[in-house]
Design an enzyme around this catalytic site. Sequence first.
Site, PDB file in Angstrom:
ATOM      1  N   HIS A  63       0.793  -1.236   0.000  1.00  0.00           N
ATOM      2  CA  HIS A  63       0.000   0.000   0.000  1.00  0.00           C
ATOM      3  C   HIS A  63       0.830   1.294   0.000  1.00  0.00           C
ATOM      4  O   HIS A  63       0.525   2.233   0.748  1.00  0.00           O
ATOM      5  CB  HIS A  63      -0.952  -0.004   1.205  1.00  0.00           C
ATOM      6  N   HIS A 121     -10.023   1.873   0.433  1.00  0.00           N
ATOM      7  CA  HIS A 121      -9.865   0.763   1.377  1.00  0.00           C
ATOM      8  C   HIS A 121     -10.898   0.777   2.512  1.00  0.00           C
ATOM      9  O   HIS A 121     -10.571   0.467   3.667  1.00  0.00           O
ATOM     10  CB  HIS A 121      -8.441   0.787   1.936  1.00  0.00           C
ATOM     11  N   GLU A 175     -11.648  -3.695  -3.071  1.00  0.00           N
ATOM     12  CA  GLU A 175     -10.726  -2.643  -3.512  1.00  0.00           C
ATOM     13  C   GLU A 175     -10.466  -2.807  -5.006  1.00  0.00           C
ATOM     14  O   GLU A 175      -9.608  -3.595  -5.401  1.00  0.00           O
ATOM     15  CB  GLU A 175      -9.405  -2.781  -2.745  1.00  0.00           C
TER      16      GLU A 175
HETATM   17  C1  GLA Z   1      -5.261  -5.276   1.946  1.00  0.00           C
HETATM   18  C2  GLA Z   1      -4.450  -6.503   1.860  1.00  0.00           C
HETATM   19  C3  GLA Z   1      -4.571  -7.272   3.127  1.00  0.00           C
HETATM   20  C4  GLA Z   1      -4.253  -6.443   4.323  1.00  0.00           C
HETATM   21  C5  GLA Z   1      -5.096  -5.194   4.313  1.00  0.00           C
HETATM   22  C6  GLA Z   1      -4.706  -4.253   5.401  1.00  0.00           C
HETATM   23  O1  GLA Z   1      -6.577  -5.501   1.757  1.00  0.00           O
HETATM   24  O2  GLA Z   1      -4.806  -7.295   0.771  1.00  0.00           O
HETATM   25  O3  GLA Z   1      -3.694  -8.378   3.080  1.00  0.00           O
HETATM   26  O4  GLA Z   1      -2.907  -6.087   4.297  1.00  0.00           O
HETATM   27  O5  GLA Z   1      -4.987  -4.536   3.109  1.00  0.00           O
HETATM   28  O6  GLA Z   1      -4.655  -4.868   6.652  1.00  0.00           O
END
Ligand code: GLA
Length: 376
Positions: free
Chosen positions: A130, A204, A341
């Site tokens: 991210h 998110h 997402e």
């Molecule tokens: C995303 C990732 C997950 C996790 C979340 C945050 O959705 O795919 O594996 O890292 O973010 O916790």
Amino acid sequence: MKSFAPLVAVVSLVTGTPLMNAAEPSITSKSFGTTTNGKKVTLYTLSNSKGATATISNYGGIVTSLKIPDRNGNFSDIVLGFKTLSEYEAKSPYFGCLVGRYGNRIAAGKFTLDGKTYQLAINNKPNSLHGGLKGFDKVVWEATPLMTKQGPSLKLTYISKDGEEGYPGTLTVTATYTLTNKNELKLVYRAKTDKKTIINLTQHSYFNLAGQGTGDILDHLVTLKADRFTPVDKNLIPTGRIASVKGTPFDFRKPTTIGARINEKAEQLKIAKGYDHNWVAAKLSGQLGVVATVEDPKSGRVMEVLTTAPGFQFYTGNFLDGTLTGKGGKIYNFRNGFCIEPQHYPDSPNHKNFPTVVLKPGQTYKNTIIYRFSAK
Ligand code: GLA
């Protein structure tokens, strides 16, 4: 509290047929405090003609609250989050934020462009996740509220410097959030660069359509318009295979509850402690279309997800473990929220068979996401 009233009058002329509980669309703002390094942060509340509201922080582009009616017209906040800015800064698992420059994982934080290898911070061992240590979820965006024909809107702008978090190119990003008068939260992302770079922006929010903090989301009924998904290795990096969902717990082509198969002994579910995978959107990439529908049988709330992106991560809150206390003192336990997402596939820069995430000078990066709400 500041109100952006003069603009409201414009909209009242164009909101169309009056509805029960019809309200005047509005945008208000108030302080959300100051970041640890002294930047002022504002919370903007968009209210549409149906009385729904979305509150957005210009720190991280975070949707801190989203109040949507159920089948009886009762409004609940359906996204997980914190009460204070300092909690978002200190410990947020990306609640509601704008993810960038690269949403999801990049293996070993490494990618190569024109023969040059770039190393990103390893913030999710052994990968980059991210956008790195201080991704777009942790910066303060410039915010411009504006009333549009579709509904109240907030335009966020950020200029990410060449080399920020290890990514090449100065990137100019806008993200426009609109709470339309049709109860849609619409997000339009645009970006331009001055050097060849990679990009993958997404949203998110952790949803619980029964209301945030009301327990797990295992009884939500999910339909995913996807025949294929990208299986992962033990570090949640795609193996490169684009696999059929047929005959697997990843087949959501017909409405199925999240909980129906989540605890099956399938290797892919074991690795991710549930669903935390990228599905390949069945529609043609680039066109806006519905990729997912989620229904909560208790409240009747329905959420459709539309996007132009070629895929989407469906994550079932498998890392929530009861250690975070959110708004209203709610404790977030295992699988108490889910995320959809819409995005490019994880680790795309390292997979030639995945759609490209390269952005060149002169091009405009685009991603549109719509979370559309109704009740039945
Ligand atoms: C995303 C990732 C997950 C996790 C979340 C945050 O959705 O795919 O594996 O890292 O973010 O916790």
